[in-house]
Motif scaffolding. Structure first.
Motif, PDB file in Angstrom:
ATOM      1  N   TYR A 191       0.810  -1.189  -0.025  1.00  0.00           N
ATOM      2  CA  TYR A 191       0.006  -0.011   0.129  1.00  0.00           C
ATOM      3  C   TYR A 191       0.971   1.310   0.013  1.00  0.00           C
ATOM      4  N   ASP A 192       0.389   2.386  -0.576  1.00  0.00           N
ATOM      5  CA  ASP A 192       0.856   3.634  -0.354  1.00  0.00           C
ATOM      6  C   ASP A 192      -0.103   4.464   0.702  1.00  0.00           C
ATOM      7  N   LEU A 193      -1.223   3.989   0.875  1.00  0.00           N
ATOM      8  CA  LEU A 193      -2.083   4.654   1.711  1.00  0.00           C
ATOM      9  C   LEU A 193      -3.006   3.552   2.317  1.00  0.00           C
ATOM     10  N   LEU A 194      -2.878   3.565   3.861  1.00  0.00           N
ATOM     11  CA  LEU A 194      -3.620   2.546   4.537  1.00  0.00           C
ATOM     12  C   LEU A 194      -4.795   3.035   5.304  1.00  0.00           C
ATOM     13  N   ILE A 195      -5.931   2.826   5.172  1.00  0.00           N
ATOM     14  CA  ILE A 195      -6.941   3.146   5.804  1.00  0.00           C
ATOM     15  C   ILE A 195      -7.641   1.794   6.584  1.00  0.00           C
ATOM     16  N   VAL A 196      -7.696   1.986   7.986  1.00  0.00           N
ATOM     17  CA  VAL A 196      -7.948   0.971   8.879  1.00  0.00           C
ATOM     18  C   VAL A 196      -9.176   1.071   9.337  1.00  0.00           C
ATOM     19  N   VAL A 197      -9.704  -0.096   9.839  1.00  0.00           N
ATOM     20  CA  VAL A 197     -11.012  -0.183  10.609  1.00  0.00           C
ATOM     21  C   VAL A 197     -10.986  -1.039  11.888  1.00  0.00           C
ATOM     22  N   PRO A 198     -10.781  -0.305  12.811  1.00  0.00           N
ATOM     23  CA  PRO A 198     -10.429  -0.947  14.124  1.00  0.00           C
ATOM     24  C   PRO A 198     -11.348  -1.848  14.659  1.00  0.00           C
ATOM     25  N   PRO A 199     -11.133  -3.042  15.005  1.00  0.00           N
ATOM     26  CA  PRO A 199     -12.009  -3.779  15.907  1.00  0.00           C
ATOM     27  C   PRO A 199     -12.710  -3.098  16.913  1.00  0.00           C
ATOM     28  N   ALA A 200     -14.090  -3.529  17.395  1.00  0.00           N
ATOM     29  CA  ALA A 200     -14.647  -3.041  18.573  1.00  0.00           C
ATOM     30  C   ALA A 200     -14.369  -3.724  19.854  1.00  0.00           C
ATOM     31  N   ARG A 201     -13.981  -3.128  20.829  1.00  0.00           N
ATOM     32  CA  ARG A 201     -13.804  -4.049  22.095  1.00  0.00           C
ATOM     33  C   ARG A 201     -14.674  -3.246  23.188  1.00  0.00           C
ATOM     34  N   LEU A 202     -14.696  -3.944  24.424  1.00  0.00           N
ATOM     35  CA  LEU A 202     -15.395  -3.460  25.405  1.00  0.00           C
ATOM     36  C   LEU A 202     -14.826  -2.344  26.054  1.00  0.00           C
ATOM     37  N   PRO A 203     -15.404  -1.396  26.353  1.00  0.00           N
ATOM     38  CA  PRO A 203     -14.989  -0.194  27.054  1.00  0.00           C
ATOM     39  C   PRO A 203     -14.472  -0.497  28.390  1.00  0.00           C
ATOM     40  N   LYS A 204     -13.425   0.022  28.742  1.00  0.00           N
ATOM     41  CA  LYS A 204     -12.669  -0.435  29.845  1.00  0.00           C
ATOM     42  C   LYS A 204     -13.396  -0.040  31.044  1.00  0.00           C
TER      43      LYS A 204
END
Length: 389
Positions: free
Chosen positions: A239-252
């Motif tokens: 890639y030259d430009l990476l766009i990520v979709v972060p996994p959802a996690r339980l709020p701390k």
């Protein structure tokens, strides 16, 4: 002594619930409603896309939470650090709060640590959207990858929309012939949970736009030194430009509390599908994205909105001594912007009260496929924001 109603979270669930409870009990019950949020504004998350694409400025996507005070809701800016339901106490960086009723809608935490996602751009926070906007403005060509490593993340249709939106943006800039767009995703086919009709439309759009889809993936990591997304099977994508979709996690704040339970998709808060009430505490309601996977709904604003209304209705009814059956979600309408095409799908939702689940996969169908759909989506969000407070 007034009844203390404590609401955690200044997002859609918290704001909708605060507004509904205040409307129902004002002048009829001696009660104090307090909403706690770590920001002093409400931000409509879907509009982060518009900010990242340069369509609007941040001020057009947010409202001050202090506006709720005109409805009799006290606003406190504080970060929630611990929830103690056994003692009816919530700890924050600004002190402790006691309650008679607790309604927590804290969204989800975004995991940028796993898979080394922190090296990519995203639009899941305001700061992230602004950085992505700058990156897109300076991008002049190359390989763009949208990397979604896990199936549970905020707003399930987002990566499928964004790939198509980028195609339109790059065409308008006259650089589309110098850009490759690839979406890497766990689903075998694009937008698969919405059913075969949505898959067919999306595949046709991607074929027309020249967007590559790589599905059924198992992720390994991002190697930013080599500018490569690496999958578990050894496949590598530059890639030259990476766009990520972060996994959802339980709020701390929920970690280590009796409010959570283990599920096949991770730890989530456990609620009654009909009311959003905690399964263990009658005075605690949890209509947030952190509960949606537990009852089978997506981590998105629409199901949170309806569950928050259901929770607020029950709380107000109990305070008034007039128990009211809540109107829980029975359908989800999903509006999608594919850049030069709009899609609207409706998913009928059936509540299984015995199994405590909401079933919707397999019951989705198109109600509009037209450029008009983009306008409807835009008007819906702007109207919703204008009438929120």
């Amino acid at each position: 002594m007034p009844k203390k109603i404590l609401i955690l979270g200044g997002g859609v669930g918290g704001v909708v619930a605060a507004k509904r409870i205040a409307e129902r009990i004002r002048g009829r019950v001696d009660a104090e409603i307090t909403i706690v949020s770590d920001t002093d504004y409400y931000l409509l998350p879907p509009l982060l896309v518009n900010i990242a694409l340069g369509d609007i400025e941040p001020s057009k996507a947010q409202l001050p939470l202090s506006m709720l005070e005109r409805r009799g809701v006290k606003f406190v800016k504080a970060k929630v650090t611990k929830i103690d339901p056994d003692n009816r106490v919530v700890e924050t960086d600004q002190g402790k709060f006691n309650y008679d009723y607790l309604l927590a809608s804290l969204g989800v935490d975004f995991d940028f640590q796993s898979y080394n996602l922190g090296v990519g751009y995203h639009n899941y926070t305001l700061d992230g959207a602004l950085k992505l906007r700058d990156a897109l403005r300076s991008f002049s060509g190359g390989k763009v990858i949208i990397f979604t490593p896990e199936p549970i993340y905020r707003c399930g249709v987002y990566p499928f929309e964004f790939a198509a939106q980028l195609d339109t943006v790059f065409r308008k800039r006259g650089i589309r012939d110098r850009v490759d767009i690839t979406l890497i995703h766990p689903f075998e086919k694009p937008i698969q949970p919405l059913g075969p009709e949505a898959v067919k439309i999306t595949e046709e759009v991607y074929a027309k736009k020249g967007i590559k889809y790589i599905g059924s993936i198992k992720p390994d990591k991002v190697d930013d030194k080599e500018k490569t997304v690496i999958l578990a099977n050894g496949e590598k994508y530059k890639y030259d430009l990476l766009i990520v979709v972060p996994p959802a996690r339980l709020p701390k704040p929920f970690e280590g509390t009796p409010l959570i339970t283990d599920t096949p998709t991770g730890k989530w808060t456990a609620i009654d599908v009909y009311t959003g009430r905690s399964l263990k505490y009658d005075d605690v309601y949890l209509p947030g994205e952190h509960s949606m996977p537990y009852i089978g709904l997506p981590t998105a604003g629409v199901p949170v909105h309806f569950t928050a209304l259901a929770s607020a209705t029950v709380i107000a009814g109990e305070l008034l001594g007039e128990p009211i059956e809540p109107a829980q979600i029975n359908a989800m309408t999903c509006a999608m912007d594919y850049g030069d095409l709009g899609m609207m799908f409706n998913c009928d939702v059936k509540l299984d009260l015995t199994g405590n689940k909401a079933a919707w996969v397999g019951s989705c169908y198109s109600i509009l496929t037209s450029p008009l759909g983009r306008l409807i989506k835009d008007l819906f969000y702007k109207t919703w924001l204008a009438t929120t407070m």
